[in-house]
Design a protein around this motif. Structure first.
Motif, mmCIF file in Angstrom:
data_model
loop_
_atom_site.group_PDB
_atom_site.id
_atom_site.type_symbol
_atom_site.label_atom_id
_atom_site.label_comp_id
_atom_site.label_asym_id
_atom_site.label_seq_id
_atom_site.Cartn_x
_atom_site.Cartn_y
_atom_site.Cartn_z
ATOM 1 N N LEU A 76 13.072 11.286 5.146
ATOM 2 C CA LEU A 76 14.343 10.256 5.054
ATOM 3 C C LEU A 76 15.605 11.141 4.899
ATOM 4 O O LEU A 76 15.199 11.641 3.946
ATOM 5 N N THR B 227 20.418 0.980 -0.286
ATOM 6 C CA THR B 227 20.242 1.205 1.140
ATOM 7 C C THR B 227 18.508 1.120 0.726
ATOM 8 O O THR B 227 18.233 1.696 -0.616
ATOM 9 N N GLN B 228 17.735 0.305 1.531
ATOM 10 C CA GLN B 228 15.937 0.436 1.368
ATOM 11 C C GLN B 228 15.067 1.304 1.613
ATOM 12 O O GLN B 228 15.377 1.513 2.247
ATOM 13 N N ILE B 229 14.934 1.475 0.102
ATOM 14 C CA ILE B 229 13.709 2.818 0.868
ATOM 15 C C ILE B 229 12.206 2.372 0.672
ATOM 16 O O ILE B 229 11.806 1.944 -0.246
ATOM 17 N N THR B 230 11.941 2.006 1.966
ATOM 18 C CA THR B 230 9.835 1.610 1.579
ATOM 19 C C THR B 230 8.978 2.621 2.094
ATOM 20 O O THR B 230 9.496 2.896 2.964
ATOM 21 N N SER C 76 23.691 4.871 4.281
ATOM 22 C CA SER C 76 23.122 4.351 6.044
ATOM 23 C C SER C 76 21.763 5.436 5.781
ATOM 24 O O SER C 76 21.736 6.109 4.471
ATOM 25 N N GLY C 77 21.134 4.586 6.248
ATOM 26 C CA GLY C 77 20.525 5.685 6.346
ATOM 27 C C GLY C 77 18.629 5.034 6.059
ATOM 28 O O GLY C 77 17.191 6.000 5.763
ATOM 29 N N GLY C 78 18.551 4.079 5.676
ATOM 30 C CA GLY C 78 17.186 3.606 4.696
ATOM 31 C C GLY C 78 16.264 3.245 5.372
ATOM 32 O O GLY C 78 16.758 3.216 6.942
ATOM 33 N N GLY C 79 15.331 3.128 4.902
ATOM 34 C CA GLY C 79 13.725 1.853 5.977
ATOM 35 C C GLY C 79 12.853 2.453 5.615
ATOM 36 O O GLY C 79 12.669 2.418 4.340
ATOM 37 N N LEU C 80 11.557 2.315 6.339
ATOM 38 C CA LEU C 80 10.454 2.581 6.217
ATOM 39 C C LEU C 80 9.473 3.637 6.645
ATOM 40 O O LEU C 80 9.917 3.938 7.633
ATOM 41 N N VAL C 81 9.229 4.389 5.661
ATOM 42 C CA VAL C 81 8.663 6.111 6.316
ATOM 43 C C VAL C 81 7.247 5.503 5.582
ATOM 44 O O VAL C 81 7.152 5.296 4.665
ATOM 45 N N THR D 147 9.576 3.610 -3.718
ATOM 46 C CA THR D 147 10.283 2.557 -2.917
ATOM 47 C C THR D 147 11.082 1.605 -4.126
ATOM 48 O O THR D 147 11.076 1.637 -4.941
#
Length: 122
Positions: free
Chosen positions: A17, A116-119, A6-11, A90
């Motif tokens: 993150l 988990t996606q990191i962008t 968990s913890g992914g997202g857009l930054v 990314t």
């Protein structure tokens, strides 16, 4: 062993993150933790690894000095603190565990999380 990341997202570029990965099930099999990532159109690559006791850490050259892997064995969780993020970071990030010990090799890892996606925006 089941792994839940968990913890992914857009930054934004240069942002931070923290990813978490919680293990359940036969956690006594875990001798090391690893983080890997797969960018669009690229093969999955090693990011960081940590021995169960926390004594040894490995990092890829591309993240060394910016990412930190850590763990809390009491709750069977590994973290990846990511600072100074760049658009090249990314990717989909995967946590994994190894029964044999710390390694940079994907084939040394037995159990994998779902990713988990990191962008990172420029």
């Amino acid at each position: 062993v089941q792994l839940q990341a968990s913890g992914g997202g857009l930054v934004q570029h240069w942002g931070s993150l923290r990813l978490s990965c919680a293990a359940s099930g036969r956690t006594f099999y875990i001798n090391a933790w690893g983080w890997f990532r797969q960018a669009p159109g690229k093969e999955r690559e090693f990011v960081a690894a940590l021995s169960w006791g926390g004594v040894s850490t490995y990092y890829s050259d591309s993240v060394k000095g910016r990412f930190t892997i850590s763990r809390d064995n009491a709750i069977n969780t590994v973290y990846l603190q990511m600072n100074s993020l760049k658009p090249d970071d990314t990717a989909v990030y995967y946590c994994a565990t190894s029964r044999t010990g710390i390694s940079r090799r994907q084939d040394e890892y037995d159990y994998w999380g779902q990713g988990t996606q990191i962008t990172v925006s420029s």
